[in-house]
Design an enzyme around this catalytic site. Structure first.
Site, mmCIF file in Angstrom:
data_model
loop_
_atom_site.group_PDB
_atom_site.id
_atom_site.type_symbol
_atom_site.label_atom_id
_atom_site.label_comp_id
_atom_site.label_asym_id
_atom_site.label_seq_id
_atom_site.Cartn_x
_atom_site.Cartn_y
_atom_site.Cartn_z
ATOM 1 C CB CYS A 26 0.682 36.256 21.920
ATOM 2 S SG CYS A 26 1.179 37.586 23.045
ATOM 3 C CG HIS B 114 1.369 39.422 18.333
ATOM 4 N ND1 HIS B 114 0.081 38.969 18.515
ATOM 5 C CD2 HIS B 114 1.760 39.933 19.516
ATOM 6 C CE1 HIS B 114 -0.303 39.203 19.758
ATOM 7 N NE2 HIS B 114 0.703 39.785 20.389
ATOM 8 C CD GLU C 149 -0.956 38.316 15.070
ATOM 9 O OE1 GLU C 149 -1.353 38.821 16.125
ATOM 10 O OE2 GLU C 149 -0.214 37.295 15.030
#
Length: 202
Positions: free
Chosen positions: A79, A181, A183
């Protein structure tokens, strides 16, 4: 060990948990010795580019990242961390980045659409890379951003569309970056992190 660089900006714990989920040994740190011992570096980040770069410099992490990269250690920016890999940004009057990749970070060109872009977006891979091995093309990832790099084709790995096409993933000489992202992006995001962890093990 993969070092997640702590400069005071970013959802570090969620990145750490995602790497742990794929079996990687990770540590959130800004300690010079620990970073010096790491097999790979992860630069996460949320917020504004100039403030983030100042925080990185205040902790001496800019020089450390360059030193470790020169020693052959792979680097992943996530990011805002991906944006910091580039030479400059126009955000908030402009600032210099780490300069590991050529290009400038600019505001999204998304006429009529809400900024920031928040949500899932399909990323199309433009070439092969070890970090995207086994991933579908395109693959959907979760984005939250108002800016994206304008990069030379030599480092563009994946693009997505939000009003116009933007660069969402980059790779160049052991330096990797994703605007999304991983994750927060389900199995495909975890697969990408697992691929990066394998690079750290080589």
């Amino acid at each position: 060990m993969i070092a997640i660089l702590d400069y005071g900006m970013g959802n570090l714990r969620s990145v750490e948990k995602a790497f742990e989920h794929v079996g990687a040994e990770v540590e959130i740190t800004h300690d010079r010795e620990r970073i010096g011992d790491a097999a790979a570096l992860v630069l996460p980040g949320v917020g504004a580019f100039p403030k983030a770069m100042q925080a990185v410099r205040d902790r001496g992490l800019d020089e450390l990242v360059h030193e470790r990269r020169a020693a052959g250690v792979p680097v992943l920016g996530i990011c805002l961390g991906m944006q910091l890999l580039f030479e400059t940004s126009v955000e908030l009057g402009g600032a210099e980045g780490l300069g590991l990749l050529p290009g400038q970070v600019r505001g999204l060109d998304a006429p009529g659409l809400k900024i920031p872009q928040i949500g899932w977006n399909a990323v199309s891979w433009k070439r092969e890379s070890p970090i995207t091995a086994g991933l579908p093309n395109p693959a959907a990832f979760y984005h939250v951003h108002s800016f994206a790099p304008v990069a030379s084709n030599g480092v563009v790995l994946g693009t997505a569309d939000y009003g116009t096409e933007f660069v969402s993933a980059v790779a160049g000489d052991g330096v990797y970056g994703v605007q999304f992202h991983p994750e927060k992006s389900g199995p495909d995001g975890l697969a990408l992190l697992s691929n990066f962890a394998k690079l750290a093990g080589k």
